[in-house]
Scaffold this active site. Structure first.
Site, PDB file in Angstrom:
ATOM      1  N   ASP A   1      45.875 112.526  23.272  1.00 13.13           N
ATOM      2  CA  ASP A   1      44.765 112.687  22.322  1.00 13.13           C
ATOM      3  C   ASP A   1      43.428 112.945  23.032  1.00 13.13           C
ATOM      4  OD1 ASP A   1      46.476 112.342  20.192  1.00 13.13           O
ATOM      5  OD2 ASP A   1      46.103 110.192  20.033  1.00 13.13           O
TER       6      ASP A   1
ATOM      7  N   LYS B   1      43.573 103.233  16.384  1.00 15.87           N
ATOM      8  CA  LYS B   1      44.194 103.884  15.220  1.00 15.87           C
ATOM      9  C   LYS B   1      45.694 103.588  15.171  1.00 15.87           C
ATOM     10  CE  LYS B   1      44.169 108.583  14.937  1.00 15.87           C
ATOM     11  NZ  LYS B   1      45.523 109.113  14.708  1.00 15.87           N
TER      12      LYS B   1
ATOM     13  N   GLY C   1      49.245 112.241  10.568  1.00 13.45           N
ATOM     14  CA  GLY C   1      50.583 112.462  11.123  1.00 13.45           C
ATOM     15  C   GLY C   1      51.297 111.148  11.399  1.00 13.45           C
TER      16      GLY C   1
ATOM     17  N   GLN D   1      55.362 108.881  17.724  1.00 17.14           N
ATOM     18  CA  GLN D   1      55.575 108.836  16.277  1.00 17.14           C
ATOM     19  C   GLN D   1      57.060 108.974  15.949  1.00 17.14           C
ATOM     20  OE1 GLN D   1      53.027 111.902  14.712  1.00 17.14           O
ATOM     21  NE2 GLN D   1      51.161 110.713  15.070  1.00 17.14           N
TER      22      GLN D   1
ATOM     23  N   ARG E   1      52.234 120.690   9.881  1.00 10.81           N
ATOM     24  CA  ARG E   1      52.781 120.023  11.086  1.00 10.81           C
ATOM     25  C   ARG E   1      54.270 119.719  10.909  1.00 10.81           C
ATOM     26  NH1 ARG E   1      48.543 115.515  12.778  1.00 10.81           N
ATOM     27  NH2 ARG E   1      49.914 115.425  14.582  1.00 10.81           N
TER      28      ARG E   1
ATOM     29  N   ARG F   1      45.704 122.382  19.412  1.00 10.21           N
ATOM     30  CA  ARG F   1      44.552 121.985  20.236  1.00 10.21           C
ATOM     31  C   ARG F   1      44.401 122.812  21.506  1.00 10.21           C
ATOM     32  NH1 ARG F   1      44.507 115.498  19.146  1.00 10.21           N
ATOM     33  NH2 ARG F   1      43.378 115.594  17.167  1.00 10.21           N
TER      34      ARG F   1
ATOM     35  N   ARG G   1      38.974 115.226  16.569  1.00 11.61           N
ATOM     36  CA  ARG G   1      38.732 115.172  18.019  1.00 11.61           C
ATOM     37  C   ARG G   1      38.022 116.441  18.521  1.00 11.61           C
ATOM     38  NH1 ARG G   1      41.022 110.278  18.832  1.00 11.61           N
ATOM     39  NH2 ARG G   1      43.065 109.942  17.910  1.00 11.61           N
TER      40      ARG G   1
ATOM     41  N   SER H   1      57.140 112.059  21.865  1.00 12.13           N
ATOM     42  CA  SER H   1      56.365 111.649  20.700  1.00 12.13           C
ATOM     43  C   SER H   1      56.602 110.192  20.342  1.00 12.13           C
ATOM     44  CB  SER H   1      56.718 112.533  19.498  1.00 12.13           C
ATOM     45  OG  SER H   1      56.255 111.938  18.316  1.00 12.13           O
TER      46      SER H   1
ATOM     47  N   ARG I   1      50.156 100.508  12.470  1.00 11.37           N
ATOM     48  CA  ARG I   1      51.372  99.689  12.618  1.00 11.37           C
ATOM     49  C   ARG I   1      51.163  98.304  12.024  1.00 11.37           C
ATOM     50  NH1 ARG I   1      51.313 103.784  16.113  1.00 11.37           N
ATOM     51  NH2 ARG I   1      53.209 104.489  17.175  1.00 11.37           N
TER      52      ARG I   1
HETATM   53  C1  S3P Z   1      50.448 108.423  17.801  1.00 12.02           C
HETATM   54  C2  S3P Z   1      51.182 109.210  18.645  1.00 12.02           C
HETATM   55  C3  S3P Z   1      50.726 110.515  19.133  1.00 12.02           C
HETATM   56  C4  S3P Z   1      49.224 110.687  18.988  1.00 12.02           C
HETATM   57  C5  S3P Z   1      48.732 110.240  17.637  1.00 12.02           C
HETATM   58  C6  S3P Z   1      49.092 108.791  17.372  1.00 12.02           C
HETATM   59  C7  S3P Z   1      51.017 107.146  17.329  1.00 12.02           C
HETATM   60  O1  S3P Z   1      51.353 111.542  18.378  1.00 12.02           O
HETATM   61  O2  S3P Z   1      48.861 112.014  19.221  1.00 12.02           O
HETATM   62  O3  S3P Z   1      47.333 110.375  17.545  1.00 12.02           O
HETATM   63  O4  S3P Z   1      50.279 106.322  16.761  1.00 12.02           O
HETATM   64  O5  S3P Z   1      52.221 106.931  17.531  1.00 12.02           O
HETATM   65  P1  S3P Z   1      52.807 112.133  18.768  1.00 12.02           P
HETATM   66  O6  S3P Z   1      53.796 111.069  18.598  1.00 12.02           O
HETATM   67  O7  S3P Z   1      53.030 113.281  17.810  1.00 12.02           O
HETATM   68  O8  S3P Z   1      52.671 112.615  20.191  1.00 12.02           O
END
Ligand code: S3P
Length: 430
Positions: free
Chosen positions: A316, A23, A95, A170, A123, A347, A389, A168, A28
């Site tokens: 995750d 994913k 997210g 992200q 979120r 979670r 999940r 994080s 990306r």
């Molecule tokens: C992800 C980072 C994680 C993960 C999400 C995918 C990513 O989140 O939980 O499923 O692709 O960068 P966080 O950055 O909020 O930890």
């Protein structure tokens, strides 16, 4: 809302499958392919709902993106030629789309409106909006600019040195993407290393990016060139069947071509720590990412204390690890995982509520949970709470018991694993 009755009569799992594409990497690949000039072909793309939201966002900005099953072809004239979308962008449940896209939009000279589903709208977005504001973007949103729906007026950005207050990938990625479009050099310095797919893939697309331990530097205004991406299988999807094979007596499952990026393989370490019979074979590198086959055979399990540096590498997988712990003799403790509270659901709460309902002895803590195993689980009425999940964890739990489990809202599993039940049926033997 889809209801599903899960009743498999205590099968064994046997066989070999390939899980869908990763994913994080699929998101990306679409984003960077859209920012790069030229033609990018993505193979083994995850056609789950989250990644389709990313495709739709870039189509709305004028990028030509065609998809046929798991093959995506992007033809882009580069970041300079993206256009201002006419309509608000729907991020669905994703997210990753939200946080990474905000980083990109911050550097574009347009106005954007973003919204998502009920879960995404709860979120926190301030964690990414704040550094982007510091770089010069004008971002507003509900609850004092903290939540979706949000508006972005992007444009000229200045670089920053950013130390993320949360673990994080992200947030790291969103700031690096804004850094790519900003003047000067942007630095992100993490306390604990999180998944590094953005760094690896941006390098492949020609960005000037350097990694030194947990510090990443990116030079802004370097144009990206297109690059074909073969997406490895998602270890976070594989995790459900790896754990299933470990806890269901008589099982033996092999998952082929799974991504083995070290920032993601914490589930292998946890299974090993807990005494599972697990073997990784046929490793090779494709497009800068390590892949291989993973085989798990059912065995007796012991408990573990899971904390610290490993947490981002299993973030995750914690719902399915909690189920794993219910089948290990003794007390398993999960700590330092406060980020679980900000996922598709809280979670800690959704795992504890669900497993308690099924007969587990589990207690939530501020930053994790404590599980007392080994417990014989029983049937009941459960809900995914719209969290893919949690839905898959419940489906795997149902394999352990003779009674049925009623699962409300199973459809959300399509967010990350559209053919989950098909794969499950392939592996079921008696
Ligand atoms: C992800 C980072 C994680 C993960 C999400 C995918 C990513 O989140 O939980 O499923 O692709 O960068 P966080 O950055 O909020 O930890």
């Amino acid at each position: 809302m889809s209801h599903q009755i899960l009743s498999f009569g205590q099968p064994q799992l046997k066989g070999t499958i390939s899980v869908p594409g990763d994913k994080s990497i699929s998101h990306r690949a679409v984003m960077f392919g859209s920012l790069a000039k030229g033609k990018t072909t993505i193979t083994n793309f995850l056609a789950g709902e989250d990644c389709l939201s990313t495709i739709a966002a870039f189509q709305a900005m004028g990028v030509a993106i065609e998809r046929e099953e798991d093959r995506v072809v992007i033809e882009s004239n580069g970041v300079e030629e993206l256009v201002e979308p006419i309509e608000p962008i729907n991020l669905g449940n994703s997210g990753t789309t939200a946080r990474l896209l905000l980083g990109i939009l911050a550097g574009l000279p347009y106005h954007f409106t973003l919204y998502g589903d009920g879960s995404l709208s709860k979120r926190p977005m301030d964690r990414i909006a704040n550094p982007l504001r510091e770089m010069g973007a004008v971002i507003d949103g509900r609850d004092n600019g903290r939540l979706l729906p949000m508006s972005v007026r992007g444009g000229k950005l200045k670089s920053i040195d950013f130390k993320p207050p949360v673990k994080s990938a992200q947030i790291k990625s969103g700031v690096l993407l804004a850094g790519l479009l900003a003047e000067g050099e942007t630095t992100v310095q993490e306390k604990t290393k999180t998944r590094d797919h953005t760094e690896n893939m941006l390098k492949a697309f020609g960005a000037d990016i350097k990694v030194d331990g947990t510090t990443v530097r990116i030079k802004g205004k370097t144009p990206l060139h297109s690059c074909d991406i073969e997406v490895p299988g998602d270890i976070s999807s594989a995790a459900f069947f790896l754990v299933a094979a470990a806890i269901i007596p008589g099982s033996e499952v092999m998952i082929e071509n799974v991504g083995l990026n070290p920032t993601r393989t914490g589930i292998i370490d946890v299974l090993q720590m807990m005494g599972a019979a697990i073997e990784v074979t046929e490793t090779k590198v494709i497009g800068g990412e390590l892949i291989g086959n993973i085989r798990v055979t059912a065995s007796e399990l012991r408990p573990a204390t899971i904390e610290g540096e490993i947490i981002p590498r299993i973030i995750d997988e914690i719902p399915i690890i909690a189920l794993l712990a219910t089948q290990a003799e003794g007390e398993t403790v999960i700590k330092d995982a406060e980020e679980l509270r900000f996922k598709e659901t809280d979670r800690i709460e959704s795992v504890v509520t669900t497993l308690t309902k099924l007969g587990a002895r589990i207690t939530g803590t501020e930053d994790g949970m404590i599980v007392h195993g080994k417990t014989a689980l029983h049937g009941g009425v459960t809900d995914s709470f719209g969290d893919h999940r949690i839905g898959m964890m419940i489906a795997i739990a149902s394999l352990l018991i003779d009674e049925k489990i009623e699962l409300h809202d199973a459809a959300c599993i399509a967010v990350s694993y559209p053919n989950f039940f098909e794969h499950l049926h392939t592996l079921i033997t008696r």
